[in-house]
Design a protein around this motif. Structure first.
Motif, PDB file in Angstrom:
ATOM      1  N   THR A 168      12.031  -4.347 -13.764  1.00 43.48           N
ATOM      2  CA  THR A 168      12.109  -4.506 -15.214  1.00 43.48           C
ATOM      3  C   THR A 168      10.889  -5.213 -15.804  1.00 43.48           C
ATOM      4  N   ILE A 169       9.994  -5.709 -14.942  1.00 44.02           N
ATOM      5  CA  ILE A 169       8.831  -6.462 -15.420  1.00 44.02           C
ATOM      6  C   ILE A 169       7.575  -5.628 -15.178  1.00 44.02           C
ATOM      7  N   PRO A 170       6.747  -5.393 -16.204  1.00 42.05           N
ATOM      8  CA  PRO A 170       5.520  -4.614 -16.022  1.00 42.05           C
ATOM      9  C   PRO A 170       4.644  -5.205 -14.922  1.00 42.05           C
ATOM     10  N   THR A 171       4.056  -4.307 -14.109  1.00 45.75           N
ATOM     11  CA  THR A 171       3.349  -4.762 -12.910  1.00 45.75           C
ATOM     12  C   THR A 171       2.096  -3.935 -12.675  1.00 45.75           C
ATOM     13  N   VAL A 172       1.063  -4.619 -12.202  1.00 48.91           N
ATOM     14  CA  VAL A 172      -0.148  -3.939 -11.719  1.00 48.91           C
ATOM     15  C   VAL A 172      -0.400  -4.421 -10.298  1.00 48.91           C
ATOM     16  N   ALA A 173      -0.450  -3.499  -9.357  1.00 45.72           N
ATOM     17  CA  ALA A 173      -0.704  -3.844  -7.955  1.00 45.72           C
ATOM     18  C   ALA A 173      -1.387  -2.665  -7.285  1.00 45.72           C
ATOM     19  N   SER A 174      -1.821  -2.883  -6.056  1.00 44.13           N
ATOM     20  CA  SER A 174      -2.393  -1.780  -5.282  1.00 44.13           C
ATOM     21  C   SER A 174      -1.336  -1.257  -4.314  1.00 44.13           C
ATOM     22  N   ASP A 175      -1.644  -0.142  -3.666  1.00 40.92           N
ATOM     23  CA  ASP A 175      -0.720   0.462  -2.697  1.00 40.92           C
ATOM     24  C   ASP A 175      -0.868  -0.279  -1.371  1.00 40.92           C
ATOM     25  N   ASN A 176      -0.183  -1.415  -1.286  1.00 46.23           N
ATOM     26  CA  ASN A 176      -0.374  -2.321  -0.149  1.00 46.23           C
ATOM     27  C   ASN A 176       0.029  -1.703   1.187  1.00 46.23           C
ATOM     28  N   ARG A 177       1.148  -1.030   1.205  1.00 43.29           N
ATOM     29  CA  ARG A 177       1.624  -0.459   2.476  1.00 43.29           C
ATOM     30  C   ARG A 177       0.681   0.630   2.977  1.00 43.29           C
ATOM     31  N   GLU A 178       0.266   1.501   2.076  1.00 48.71           N
ATOM     32  CA  GLU A 178      -0.656   2.563   2.477  1.00 48.71           C
ATOM     33  C   GLU A 178      -2.008   1.988   2.886  1.00 48.71           C
ATOM     34  N   GLY A 179      -2.459   0.943   2.183  1.00 46.38           N
ATOM     35  CA  GLY A 179      -3.717   0.314   2.555  1.00 46.38           C
ATOM     36  C   GLY A 179      -3.671  -0.286   3.940  1.00 46.38           C
ATOM     37  N   ALA A 180      -2.543  -0.901   4.287  1.00 42.95           N
ATOM     38  CA  ALA A 180      -2.388  -1.467   5.626  1.00 42.95           C
ATOM     39  C   ALA A 180      -2.378  -0.372   6.683  1.00 42.95           C
ATOM     40  N   ARG A 181      -1.685   0.709   6.390  1.00 44.72           N
ATOM     41  CA  ARG A 181      -1.673   1.833   7.337  1.00 44.72           C
ATOM     42  C   ARG A 181      -3.085   2.375   7.544  1.00 44.72           C
ATOM     43  N   MET A 182      -3.839   2.451   6.471  1.00 39.88           N
ATOM     44  CA  MET A 182      -5.217   2.912   6.539  1.00 39.88           C
ATOM     45  C   MET A 182      -6.045   2.020   7.468  1.00 39.88           C
ATOM     46  N   ALA A 183      -5.869   0.713   7.336  1.00 40.49           N
ATOM     47  CA  ALA A 183      -6.624  -0.233   8.158  1.00 40.49           C
ATOM     48  C   ALA A 183      -6.285  -0.075   9.632  1.00 40.49           C
ATOM     49  N   VAL A 184      -4.993   0.006   9.946  1.00 41.74           N
ATOM     50  CA  VAL A 184      -4.566   0.079  11.348  1.00 41.74           C
ATOM     51  C   VAL A 184      -4.937   1.432  11.961  1.00 41.74           C
TER      52      VAL A 184
END
Length: 331
Positions: free
Chosen positions: A148-164
């Motif tokens: 319910t609260i407006p949010t700006v974030a990155s795709d953290n899970r996908e970014g972690a998968r990319m790193a690993v």
């Protein structure tokens, strides 16, 4: 709305005495000051300078609350927020909560007395219910706590998968993860991305995940302890760049060659990552764009405009540098 005359009547003193208490100007007996302050609290009196802001319906002032001002990631976010707010004629107040609920609540209480127009929160200490009770527009930045609260974030899970995935493709056989604080959404998402890739691997053990609290020194200590238990580790994915730098220092202190014997990937893409040696390979968030979006969203809410998008999840990019090996066909 209570007036200064109401305060003077309740406290049994003159308006001039109330004014001296408010402005800390001139002598007022301690007992008299207590009476005035008690009357102010009982009446929920707002001083005249704030009342003028209320009449205008805007103080043209926003607050950005961050958990750790020493982390360059938040400095870069603040720069982007300030760029937008200045463009629209708003002032930005930067507050450092030290990731402490009491500090954050103290800032919010003080700023609401000055009739703050809205908050951008890059923190995780308030509940959704507490945020709703603020009764001013709020945008979450780099943190997700409620739909319910407006949010700006990155795709953290996908970014972690990319790193690993990248570390696996680089030939790493045993990859550790330094995660951020427990029950912090972005830390949980990045840890889950790591588990998505290696949780079922033959070599995986739960104690390959250690908590670095998004802190350089904690991360360095955690890596020393981890390498004592698992000397075969040849890859590290850190949940932010600051922890990756702590890991790099710990590994170098043990005489382990980076990237030949150990490869390290961080997360954030802060400028400082290009200044360590070797330069840090990282999953780069669009930090500047995140700050710009959050500021624009908040100003829209303040101006009673409808948001086209309530939740932004921005793409990330892997930036390869010196803490990971380059294959023969890479430039």
């Amino acid at each position: 709305m209570a007036t200064i005359k109401d305060v003077s009547r309740l406290a049994g003193v003159s308006v001039a005495t109330v004014s001296r208490v408010l402005n800390q100007n001139g002598y007022v007996h301690e007992d008299t000051e207590k009476k005035v302050l008690n009357a102010i609290r009982e009446l929920n009196y707002i001083p005249n300078d704030v009342a003028r802001s209320l009449t205008k319906k805007s103080a043209k002032m926003l607050a950005l609350i961050v958990p750790d001002i020493t982390n360059p990631f938040f400095n870069e976010l603040a720069r982007a927020v300030e760029k937008v707010t200045q463009l629209y004629g708003y002032a930005t107040i930067l507050c450092n909560s030290d990731d402490t609920p009491a500090n954050e609540k103290q800032y919010i209480h003080a700023l609401k007395q000055k009739y703050i127009d809205g908050f951008i929160l890059a923190t995780n200490t308030l509940s959704p219910e507490e945020i709703q009770q603020l009764d001013v527009p709020v945008v979450m930045l780099d943190r997700t706590i409620s739909s319910t609260i407006p949010t700006v974030a990155s795709d953290n899970r996908e970014g972690a998968r990319m790193a690993v995935q990248f570390l696996l493709n680089q030939g790493c056989r045993t990859i550790a993860h330094i995660r951020g604080p427990l029950e912090l959404s972005i830390a949980d998402e990045r840890c889950q991305g790591y588990l998505d890739e290696v949780g079922q691997a033959d070599w995986f053990q739960p104690d390959l995940i250690v908590n670095g609290d998004f802190n350089l020194h904690h991360a360095a200590d955690a890596i020393h302890e981890l390498l004592d238990r698992h000397p075969d580790i040849d890859g590290i994915f850190a949940g932010n760049d600051i922890m990756a730098m702590g890991a790099l220092r710990a590994v170098q202190e043990r005489g382990v060659a980076v990237p030949d014997a150990m490869q390290i990937v961080g997360y954030d893409g802060i400028t400082l990552g290009g200044m360590v040696y070797p330069e840090l390979t990282t999953v780069a968030q669009p930090i500047y764009e995140m700050g710009l979006l959050a500021a624009r969203m908040l100003i829209k809410l303040i101006e009673k405009k409808t948001l086209d998008v309530m939740h932004y999840k921005l793409d990330v990019e892997l930036v390869q540098r010196g803490t990971t090996r380059r294959s023969a066909n890479q430039p």
